[in-house]
Design a protein around this motif. Structure first.
Motif, PDB file in Angstrom:
ATOM      1  N   GLU B   4       0.832  -1.206   0.000  1.00  0.00           N
ATOM      2  CA  GLU B   4       0.000   0.000   0.000  1.00  0.00           C
ATOM      3  C   GLU B   4       0.872   1.264   0.000  1.00  0.00           C
ATOM      4  O   GLU B   4       0.621   2.211  -0.738  1.00  0.00           O
ATOM      5  CB  GLU B   4      -0.873  -0.025   1.258  1.00  0.00           C
ATOM      6  N   LEU B   5       1.934   1.204   0.807  1.00  0.00           N
ATOM      7  CA  LEU B   5       2.833   2.357   0.905  1.00  0.00           C
ATOM      8  C   LEU B   5       3.591   2.560  -0.411  1.00  0.00           C
ATOM      9  O   LEU B   5       3.757   3.697  -0.869  1.00  0.00           O
ATOM     10  CB  LEU B   5       3.807   2.166   2.071  1.00  0.00           C
ATOM     11  N   VAL B   9       3.611   5.861  -2.589  1.00  0.00           N
ATOM     12  CA  VAL B   9       4.872   6.537  -2.922  1.00  0.00           C
ATOM     13  C   VAL B   9       4.932   6.782  -4.429  1.00  0.00           C
ATOM     14  O   VAL B   9       5.267   7.880  -4.882  1.00  0.00           O
ATOM     15  CB  VAL B   9       6.076   5.688  -2.439  1.00  0.00           C
ATOM     16  N   GLY B  69      -2.224  15.527  -0.507  1.00  0.00           N
ATOM     17  CA  GLY B  69      -1.839  14.562   0.538  1.00  0.00           C
ATOM     18  C   GLY B  69      -2.532  14.849   1.859  1.00  0.00           C
ATOM     19  O   GLY B  69      -2.945  13.937   2.572  1.00  0.00           O
ATOM     20  N   LYS B  70      -2.673  16.110   2.172  1.00  0.00           N
ATOM     21  CA  LYS B  70      -3.303  16.499   3.439  1.00  0.00           C
ATOM     22  C   LYS B  70      -4.806  16.195   3.398  1.00  0.00           C
ATOM     23  O   LYS B  70      -5.374  15.734   4.386  1.00  0.00           O
ATOM     24  CB  LYS B  70      -3.069  18.000   3.656  1.00  0.00           C
ATOM     25  N   ALA B  71      -5.415  16.441   2.244  1.00  0.00           N
ATOM     26  CA  ALA B  71      -6.864  16.269   2.148  1.00  0.00           C
ATOM     27  C   ALA B  71      -7.258  14.802   2.069  1.00  0.00           C
ATOM     28  O   ALA B  71      -8.245  14.392   2.665  1.00  0.00           O
ATOM     29  CB  ALA B  71      -7.379  17.010   0.905  1.00  0.00           C
ATOM     30  N   VAL B  72      -6.481  14.011   1.363  1.00  0.00           N
ATOM     31  CA  VAL B  72      -6.890  12.635   1.092  1.00  0.00           C
ATOM     32  C   VAL B  72      -6.178  11.632   1.997  1.00  0.00           C
ATOM     33  O   VAL B  72      -6.767  10.658   2.460  1.00  0.00           O
ATOM     34  CB  VAL B  72      -6.632  12.285  -0.399  1.00  0.00           C
ATOM     35  N   PHE B  73      -4.911  11.853   2.253  1.00  0.00           N
ATOM     36  CA  PHE B  73      -4.138  10.929   3.076  1.00  0.00           C
ATOM     37  C   PHE B  73      -3.660  11.663   4.333  1.00  0.00           C
ATOM     38  O   PHE B  73      -3.866  12.851   4.467  1.00  0.00           O
ATOM     39  CB  PHE B  73      -2.947  10.380   2.288  1.00  0.00           C
ATOM     40  N   ALA B  74      -3.013  10.904   5.186  1.00  0.00           N
ATOM     41  CA  ALA B  74      -2.587  11.501   6.454  1.00  0.00           C
ATOM     42  C   ALA B  74      -1.226  12.177   6.330  1.00  0.00           C
ATOM     43  O   ALA B  74      -0.369  12.031   7.184  1.00  0.00           O
ATOM     44  CB  ALA B  74      -2.553  10.426   7.532  1.00  0.00           C
ATOM     45  N   SER B  76       1.320  15.082   6.678  1.00  0.00           N
ATOM     46  CA  SER B  76       1.350  16.234   7.578  1.00  0.00           C
ATOM     47  C   SER B  76       2.781  16.673   7.844  1.00  0.00           C
ATOM     48  O   SER B  76       3.646  15.856   8.113  1.00  0.00           O
ATOM     49  CB  SER B  76       0.662  15.856   8.893  1.00  0.00           C
ATOM     50  N   SER B 185       5.089   8.254   9.849  1.00  0.00           N
ATOM     51  CA  SER B 185       4.183   7.939   8.743  1.00  0.00           C
ATOM     52  C   SER B 185       3.580   9.187   8.123  1.00  0.00           C
ATOM     53  O   SER B 185       3.128   9.156   6.993  1.00  0.00           O
ATOM     54  CB  SER B 185       3.079   7.010   9.224  1.00  0.00           C
ATOM     55  N   GLU B 186       3.572  10.315   8.862  1.00  0.00           N
ATOM     56  CA  GLU B 186       2.945  11.527   8.313  1.00  0.00           C
ATOM     57  C   GLU B 186       3.779  12.135   7.201  1.00  0.00           C
ATOM     58  O   GLU B 186       3.263  12.819   6.338  1.00  0.00           O
ATOM     59  CB  GLU B 186       2.748  12.602   9.401  1.00  0.00           C
TER      60      GLU B 186
END
Lengths: 449, 343
Positions: B4-5, B9, B69-74, B76, B185-186
Motif C-alpha cells: 500500500e505504501l 509513494v 496529501g493532506k486532504a486525502v491521506f494523512a 502532515s 508515517s505523516e
C-alpha cells in the motif's frame, strides 16, 4: 442438531451467570474478590472465576450518574475502583457496595474516547475527542481539590489521540493506533506511529511507524480491547479473530489466532491474573453471560511469527535497496535523455548555440538552418529558392548556394567539431539532389521571439 | 515492504513529476513571452536563454502535492515548518525578480530559521561528538539557526551548473526516505512528492531549447527543506533507525558532504585571497570540472556518484571502525577523490 443446540443452551444456563440488561460494567475486584459487575439494580461479586453473588447497592446511585454504566471509564487506583463520567469531569468511587461521587468538577465533555489510567499517586486522563477536535491533553485528578488539572507535556506530542491503544510500563505510557482530527473540516485519520510519554517528566517521543500487519483496514468499525498481560500488551479487534501480544522491550508482536475464544469472549472484558473475563451475548436468547477464560496456555502456545512492533530494520534495508535502484534508474533515464538532447543546437536571432558555444550566422545561413530545423532532408530546390534573385542567372544562384553551404559547414565544423550538412543524390533519380542534416544533430529554432 | 505504501509513494512521485513538468513548461512560456531571461554574465556557465522559473514551479508543485496529501491521506508537516518553507521560497522569488541585497537576504533567512524552530524540531544534542550529548536550549537554538543558514546558502552556492543542486537534493531525499518512512508515517509521502517534482524540473534544466534554472527560489526552498530534515535527524526526540549503524552527525554530514565541502573550500579560498567569503566567483569544485572540459551533465552526475559513494562508504566503515577512525578514513577518501577528479 436441534438437540445439540438445546443442550448447549441448557449447559450455558446452568453453569454461567446471566445478566438481563446489556448495561453493565466489569471491574477488577480488590482482594479477596475476583471482579465486580455493576448493573443499575445492583452489583455482582465473584469470589472465584465462575460464580457470582448479587448484592444491592448500599446507597442509591448518584443522580449525576445519568448515563449508561457501560459508557463509564473504570480505573483501579490503589486497590480502589474509580469510574469516570464520559467526556471527563465527574469521578465516582465504587467502594463498600456503593457508588459515590468524589469530585467537585463538572462534565467536561472534552475527552470522549480518552484513556483513564493510574500511575503512582495519580489518576490521569489522556487524549480523547471533544468540541469537534481530537485532543492530546493530559489531565490529572487532584484528590485534594476534587478537580482536574492540565498536565503540561513537552516533546513530540501527537496532534490528537482518539480511541487509541495504550500501555503503561516502567514510567512510560505507550500510545499507538489512534485517530487524529485537528481542524473541524477534516475527517479523522489514523495515526500509524508509536509514541511514548515519559510519566516522570512528561516528555513525548515518537518511536516510529507501527507494523502495518497488525492493523486491519476496517478496525475502527468495531471496538477494540487492550489489556496488560504478563508485562506485555494484549489487544484484539472486534472484527478480527486474532489476538496480538506486543512486547515493547523487545519490539516484537505475536499473533495468536483463536476463533473459539474470539467468538466466546467478545464484548466488554477485563484481564485479571491469567484470565480474560468477558461478557458474551447468547445468539439464541439474546442474554448476556459473563465468562472467564484462562489465556495463559493460549499465549504460551501461540507461535512467535517474529513480527516487529515498530521501525523494522529489514524494512529500512529494503527501502535502501529501493533508493539505490531509483538513483540508478534516474541516472540511466537522464543519461538517455541527455544523449538525445546533447547535440541539440538552438537557432535564435542569427546565432546557433549549444551549451556555452555559439556561432553567429548571417541571414541566408539562418534560413538554411531554419529549413533543417523543420526536416532532416531538404530537397535542393527548396534551398535554391533562397538564392534566386531577379536579373541573375540560375548558375549564379547555384554557385552562391554551394558557396554559402560550404562556408556554413566549415564555420560550424571549426566551432562545434561536427559536420552539419551533407549533400546526396536521390537513389531513384541521380539528377535530384537533397541536403541532409547529420543524424546526430538536432536543430531547434526559437520561433516565438 | 508494505504494498500500500509503495503504491502511495509511486502515486505521489507521479503527481510530483507531472505537476512539476506542467508548471515548468507553463512558467517557461510565461517568462519567455515576457522576455524574463536569466542575464548572461561573465560567470555564467551557459550561453542559452534560460528562465529562473524552476523554483517557482517546484513551490507550486509542493503546494499541490501537500494539499492533495493532506486532504486525502494523512500527510502532515508541522505548520511552522511549512511557514518557514513558504517564507524562504518567497524570499528566493523576490531575489530572482528584484535581486535582494545579501544582508537583507541573510536577515530574511534568519527569520525563517526562527520560525522553523517553532516546529519543535531542532538540534538539541551533539550525539557524542566531542563527548557532548544534550545541549542547553539557547545553544540548541543558536546552533540550529547557524546550521539552517549554512545549509540553505550551501545549496544556493552549488547551483552553478545544470542539474547539480537538483541531483544532490534528489540524492539526499532518496537516501533519507527510508529513515523517514520507518520513523514517521505523516511525512513519508512528502519525500516522493519532492523527488518527483525535482525530477520533472531536471528535464527542463538539461534541455537547451527550454532551459529552466532553479533560481534562488528553488535553491533556497530545497535547502530549507533539507535543513528541516537534518534537524529532524539530529533532534534527540526522534528515534532514527540508523542509530545502530552510524552516528547521526556523521550521517548528516555525509548526506550533504558536497555542498558543505564546496562552500567551506570556496569561503576559505576567498578569505585567503582577502576577499569576502560571500563573493560570487568561479572557485567552486564543479567549475573546475567544467573548466576541464566536462559537460554540465557529466560534471553533475560525477559529483552525484561520488557523494553517493561517500555515504555508503560511511555506512560500511561505521560498522567496523570507531567514529574517529571512520572520520579519518572518510577524509582520506575525500582527499583521494579531490586529487583524482578536481585537482
Amino acid at each position: 442438531m436441534r438437540f445439540c443446540l438445546l443442550f448447549l443452551f441448557f449447559s450455558i444456563s446452568l453453569f454461567c451467570q446471566k445478566l438481563d440488561s446489556s448495561d453493565f460494567l466489569i471491574l477488577e475486584g480488590e482482594s479477596p474478590n475476583y471482579y465486580y459487575v455493576l448493573t443499575n439494580e445492583g452489583y455482582y461479586v465473584s469470589e472465584n472465576s465462575d460464580s457470582f453473588t448479587f448484592k444491592e447497592y448500599s446507597d442509591s446511585i448518584p443522580k449525576s450518574l445519568n448515563v449508561k454504566l457501560n459508557t463509564l471509564l473504570p480505573v483501579t487506583h490503589k486497590a480502589k475502583n474509580y469510574l469516570l463520567y464520559p467526556g471527563g469531569g465527574l469521578l465516582y468511587l465504587f467502594e463498600n457496595g456503593s457508588i459515590k461521587r468524589v469530585d467537585r468538577s463538572f462534565p467536561h465533555r472534552n475527552q470522549y474516547g480518552a484513556y483513564l489510567f493510574s500511575h503512582k499517586d495519580n489518576i490521569y486522563l489522556i487524549g480523547g475527542y471533544g468540541f469537534w477536535q481530537t485532543k492530546s491533553i493530559i489531565t490529572k485528578f487532584n484528590f485534594n481539590s476534587g478537580d482536574w488539572e492540565i498536565v503540561n507535556a513537552l516533546g513530540q506530542s501527537p496532534d490528537g489521540i482518539d480511541q487509541g491503544t495504550f500501555f503503561v510500563k516502567n514510567d512510560n505510557l505507550y500510545v499507538f493506533d489512534f485517530l487524529t482530527r485537528i481542524s473541524n473540516n477534516q475527517k479523522e485519520k489514523r495515526n500509524d506511529n508509536l509514541y511514548v510519554l515519559n510519566l516522570e517528566n512528561f516528555v513525548w517521543k515518537k518511536l516510529g511507524v507501527t507494523n502495518p500487519l497488525i492493523r486491519s483496514e476496517n478496525q475502527f468499525k468495531g471496538a477494540k480491547r487492550f489489556f496488560t498481560f504478563d508485562n506485555k500488551l494484549l489487544f484484539s479487534y472486534d472484527d478480527d479473530p486474532e489476538f496480538y501480544l506486543a512486547d515493547f522491550d523487545n519490539n516484537t508482536v505475536k499473533k495468536i489466532k483463536d476463533e473459539v475464544l474470539f467468538y466466546k469472549s467478545g464484548g466488554p472484558s477485563i484481564v485479571k491474573k491469567s484470565n480474560l473475563v468477558s461478557a458474551v451475548q447468547n445468539s439464541l436468547t439474546g442474554r448476556i453471560t459473563i465468562k472467564s477464560f484462562n489465556i495463559s496456555s493460549l499465549i504460551s502456545e501461540g507461535e512467535d511469527d517474529g513480527l516487529y512492533l515498530y521501525r523494522d530494520t529489514e524494512e529500512f534495508y529494503s527501502y535502501i535497496y529501493f533508493a539505490i535502484s531509483f538513483l540508478v534508474i534516474l541516472i540511466v533515464v537522464l543519461m538517455a535523455y541527455y544523449k538525445r538532447i546533447a547535440q541539440s543546437y538552438l537557432l535564435d536571432e542569427n546565432v546557433i548555440s549549444i551549451s556555452d558555444l555559439s556561432v553567429e550566422v548571417n541571414e541566408k545561413e539562418q534560413k538554411i538552418l531554419s529549413l533543417f530545423s523543420k526536416k532532416r532532408r531538404v530537397p535542393n530546390y527548396e534551398i535554391m529558392d533562397l538564392f534566386f534573385e531577379i536579373g541573375k542567372t540560375k548558375d549564379f544562384a547555384v554557385k552562391k548556394k554551394n558557396k554559402t553551404i560550404a562556408g556554413l559547414n566549415e564555420k560550424l565544423l571549426s566551432s562545434f567539431k561536427i559536420e552539419f550538412i551533407n549533400k546526396r543524390k536521390a537513389q531513384s533519380d541521380s539528377r535530384q539532389l537533397a541536403y541532409f542534416l547529420n543524424k546526430k544533430i538536432r536543430i531547434i529554432e526559437d520561433s516565438v521571439i | 515492504m508494505n504494498i500500500e505504501l509503495i503504491l502511495l509513494v509511486l502515486l505521489f512521485g507521479i503527481i510530483g513529476f507531472s505537476g512539476s513538468y506542467y508548471f515548468n513548461g507553463y512558467l517557461y512560456k510565461t517568462f519567455k513571452s515576457n522576455k524574463m531571461y536569466d542575464p548572461i554574465v561573465s560567470r555564467s556557465s551557459h550561453k542559452e536563454k534560460a528562465t529562473r522559473s524552476g523554483g517557482m514551479a517546484l513551490f507550486f508543485t509542493f503546494c499541490v502535492c501537500y494539499g492533495f496529501g493532506k486532504a486525502v491521506f494523512a500527510m502532515s508537516v508541522d505548520l511552522y515548518a511549512l511557514i518557514a518553507f513558504i517564507f524562504v521560497a518567497l524570499t528566493g522569488m523576490a531575489d530572482d525578480f528584484f535581486s535582494i541585497k545579501y544582508r537583507e537576504k541573510f536577515f530574511l533567512q534568519l527569520f525563517a530559521a526562527i520560525v522553523l524552530l517553532q516546529s519543535d524540531v531542532y538540534i538539541d544534542s551533539f550525539h557524542g561528538i566531542f563527548g557532548i550529548y544534550e545541549i542547553p536550549l539557547w545553544a540548541s537554538y543558536m546552533i540550529s539557526v547557524f546550521v539552517f543558514i549554512v545549509i540553505v546558502n550551501a545549496f544556493n552556492l552549488i547551483d552553478g551548473i545544470d542539474g547539480l543542486a537538483a541531483l544532490l537534493s534528489i540524492k539526499f531525499f532518496v537516501l533519507i526516505a527510508g529513515i523517514i518512512a520507518v520513523t514517521s508515517s505523516e511525512m513519508n509521502l512528502v519525500i516522493p512528492s519532492i523527488v518527483g517534482a525535482i525530477t520533472g524540473f531536471l528535464f527542463f534544466n538539461f534541455n537547451p531549447s527550454n532551459k529552466v534554472f532553479l533560481g534562488d527560489s528553488g535553491a533556497l526552498l530545497l535547502g530549507s527543506v533539507i535543513a528541516f530534515f537534518i534537524f529532524y535527524i539530529l533532534d534527540n526526540d526522534n528515534f532514527i533507525i540508523t542509530d545502530t549503524l552510524i552516528s547521526r552527525p556523521l550521517l548528516v554530514i555525509l548526506l550533504i558532504i558536497y555542498p558543505l565541502a564546496d562552500t567551506l573550500r570556496a569561503s576559505l579560498i576567498r578569505m585567503y585571497k582577502g576577499q569576502s567569503p560571500f563573493l560570487a566567483d568561479r572557485v567552486h569544485l564543479h567549475h573546475r570540472l567544467i573548466d576541464k572540459g566536462m559537460s554540465h551533465w557529466a560534471a553533475a552526475t560525477s559529483i552525484l556518484i561520488m557523494s553517493v559513494s561517500i555515504v555508503f562508504l560511511g555506512f560500511l566503515l561505521s560498522s567496523y571502525f570507531t567514529l574517529t577512525l571512520c572520520c579519518i578514513l572518510l577524509f582520506i577518501y575525500l582527499l583521494i577523490l579531490y586529487y583524482i577528479f578536481f585537482n
